[in-house]
Design a protein around this motif. Sequence first.
Motif, PDB file in Angstrom:
ATOM      1  N   ASP A  42       0.881  -1.170   0.000  1.00  0.00           N
ATOM      2  CA  ASP A  42       0.000   0.000   0.000  1.00  0.00           C
ATOM      3  C   ASP A  42       0.918   1.219   0.000  1.00  0.00           C
ATOM      4  O   ASP A  42       1.267   1.745   1.056  1.00  0.00           O
ATOM      5  CB  ASP A  42      -0.895  -0.025   1.235  1.00  0.00           C
ATOM      6  N   ALA A  43       1.363   1.624  -1.195  1.00  0.00           N
ATOM      7  CA  ALA A  43       2.408   2.637  -1.294  1.00  0.00           C
ATOM      8  C   ALA A  43       2.081   3.665  -2.369  1.00  0.00           C
ATOM      9  O   ALA A  43       1.266   3.427  -3.251  1.00  0.00           O
ATOM     10  CB  ALA A  43       3.742   1.969  -1.618  1.00  0.00           C
ATOM     11  N   VAL A  44       2.773   4.776  -2.291  1.00  0.00           N
ATOM     12  CA  VAL A  44       2.679   5.835  -3.292  1.00  0.00           C
ATOM     13  C   VAL A  44       4.052   5.972  -3.931  1.00  0.00           C
ATOM     14  O   VAL A  44       5.062   6.100  -3.227  1.00  0.00           O
ATOM     15  CB  VAL A  44       2.258   7.169  -2.649  1.00  0.00           C
ATOM     16  N   TYR A  45       4.100   5.934  -5.247  1.00  0.00           N
ATOM     17  CA  TYR A  45       5.346   6.125  -5.982  1.00  0.00           C
ATOM     18  C   TYR A  45       5.386   7.548  -6.498  1.00  0.00           C
ATOM     19  O   TYR A  45       4.468   7.992  -7.190  1.00  0.00           O
ATOM     20  CB  TYR A  45       5.437   5.135  -7.154  1.00  0.00           C
ATOM     21  N   LEU A  46       6.431   8.296  -6.133  1.00  0.00           N
ATOM     22  CA  LEU A  46       6.599   9.672  -6.608  1.00  0.00           C
ATOM     23  C   LEU A  46       7.919   9.775  -7.356  1.00  0.00           C
ATOM     24  O   LEU A  46       8.948   9.309  -6.880  1.00  0.00           O
ATOM     25  CB  LEU A  46       6.601  10.659  -5.436  1.00  0.00           C
ATOM     26  N   ASP A  47       7.884  10.424  -8.511  1.00  0.00           N
ATOM     27  CA  ASP A  47       9.070  10.668  -9.324  1.00  0.00           C
ATOM     28  C   ASP A  47       9.406  12.148  -9.199  1.00  0.00           C
ATOM     29  O   ASP A  47       8.668  13.004  -9.686  1.00  0.00           O
ATOM     30  CB  ASP A  47       8.780  10.299 -10.774  1.00  0.00           C
ATOM     31  N   MET A  48      10.491  12.471  -8.537  1.00  0.00           N
ATOM     32  CA  MET A  48      10.829  13.867  -8.274  1.00  0.00           C
ATOM     33  C   MET A  48      11.245  14.638  -9.528  1.00  0.00           C
ATOM     34  O   MET A  48      11.424  15.849  -9.481  1.00  0.00           O
ATOM     35  CB  MET A  48      11.929  13.970  -7.213  1.00  0.00           C
ATOM     36  N   GLU A  49      11.364  13.955 -10.645  1.00  0.00           N
ATOM     37  CA  GLU A  49      11.624  14.647 -11.904  1.00  0.00           C
ATOM     38  C   GLU A  49      10.330  15.143 -12.547  1.00  0.00           C
ATOM     39  O   GLU A  49      10.370  15.953 -13.457  1.00  0.00           O
ATOM     40  CB  GLU A  49      12.391  13.745 -12.862  1.00  0.00           C
ATOM     41  N   ARG A  50       9.188  14.651 -12.072  1.00  0.00           N
ATOM     42  CA  ARG A  50       7.890  15.079 -12.608  1.00  0.00           C
ATOM     43  C   ARG A  50       7.351  16.246 -11.786  1.00  0.00           C
ATOM     44  O   ARG A  50       7.238  16.171 -10.561  1.00  0.00           O
ATOM     45  CB  ARG A  50       6.877  13.930 -12.551  1.00  0.00           C
ATOM     46  N   THR A  51       6.988  17.317 -12.460  1.00  0.00           N
ATOM     47  CA  THR A  51       6.450  18.500 -11.794  1.00  0.00           C
ATOM     48  C   THR A  51       5.204  18.161 -10.991  1.00  0.00           C
ATOM     49  O   THR A  51       5.051  18.620  -9.851  1.00  0.00           O
ATOM     50  CB  THR A  51       6.129  19.591 -12.834  1.00  0.00           C
ATOM     51  N   ALA A  52       4.322  17.364 -11.540  1.00  0.00           N
ATOM     52  CA  ALA A  52       3.079  17.004 -10.852  1.00  0.00           C
ATOM     53  C   ALA A  52       3.359  16.280  -9.537  1.00  0.00           C
ATOM     54  O   ALA A  52       2.686  16.520  -8.532  1.00  0.00           O
ATOM     55  CB  ALA A  52       2.208  16.145 -11.759  1.00  0.00           C
ATOM     56  N   ASP A  53       4.344  15.402  -9.520  1.00  0.00           N
ATOM     57  CA  ASP A  53       4.683  14.689  -8.290  1.00  0.00           C
ATOM     58  C   ASP A  53       5.306  15.623  -7.254  1.00  0.00           C
ATOM     59  O   ASP A  53       5.044  15.483  -6.057  1.00  0.00           O
ATOM     60  CB  ASP A  53       5.620  13.522  -8.585  1.00  0.00           C
ATOM     61  N   ARG A  54       6.133  16.543  -7.685  1.00  0.00           N
ATOM     62  CA  ARG A  54       6.708  17.522  -6.746  1.00  0.00           C
ATOM     63  C   ARG A  54       5.618  18.391  -6.142  1.00  0.00           C
ATOM     64  O   ARG A  54       5.663  18.727  -4.961  1.00  0.00           O
ATOM     65  CB  ARG A  54       7.762  18.380  -7.433  1.00  0.00           C
ATOM     66  N   GLN A  55       4.610  18.738  -6.923  1.00  0.00           N
ATOM     67  CA  GLN A  55       3.506  19.557  -6.418  1.00  0.00           C
ATOM     68  C   GLN A  55       2.691  18.810  -5.359  1.00  0.00           C
ATOM     69  O   GLN A  55       2.172  19.431  -4.435  1.00  0.00           O
ATOM     70  CB  GLN A  55       2.615  20.007  -7.567  1.00  0.00           C
ATOM     71  N   ILE A  56       2.609  17.515  -5.475  1.00  0.00           N
ATOM     72  CA  ILE A  56       1.906  16.722  -4.459  1.00  0.00           C
ATOM     73  C   ILE A  56       2.563  16.927  -3.101  1.00  0.00           C
ATOM     74  O   ILE A  56       1.898  17.061  -2.089  1.00  0.00           O
ATOM     75  CB  ILE A  56       1.920  15.222  -4.843  1.00  0.00           C
ATOM     76  N   LEU A  57       3.884  16.984  -3.074  1.00  0.00           N
ATOM     77  CA  LEU A  57       4.598  17.174  -1.815  1.00  0.00           C
ATOM     78  C   LEU A  57       4.497  18.607  -1.298  1.00  0.00           C
ATOM     79  O   LEU A  57       4.591  18.852  -0.098  1.00  0.00           O
ATOM     80  CB  LEU A  57       6.062  16.777  -1.959  1.00  0.00           C
ATOM     81  N   GLU A  58       4.310  19.570  -2.195  1.00  0.00           N
ATOM     82  CA  GLU A  58       4.175  20.960  -1.776  1.00  0.00           C
ATOM     83  C   GLU A  58       2.843  21.212  -1.083  1.00  0.00           C
ATOM     84  O   GLU A  58       2.747  22.051  -0.215  1.00  0.00           O
ATOM     85  CB  GLU A  58       4.318  21.883  -2.967  1.00  0.00           C
TER      86      GLU A  58
END
Length: 61
Positions: A42-58
């Motif tokens: 039960d995990a979330v994969y985030l790619d820090m090279e993708r702008t959309a994924d970085r925005q999730i963390l913001e």
Amino acid sequence: MITRTHLERLTQALDAQAGVVLLGPRQVGKTTLAQDIAEARDAVYLDMERTADRQILEEPV
């Protein structure tokens, strides 16, 4: 599929903490390994090279 020698170690690390970072040279299978682990848990994969994924963390929910 290639046998992942660090899979057990990564699984243990994820059992003990919220996240891990995979570092290494290009084209060695880091993304594939991360995606395989995320699908098995039960995990979330985030790619820090993708702008959309970085925005999730913001703006976390």
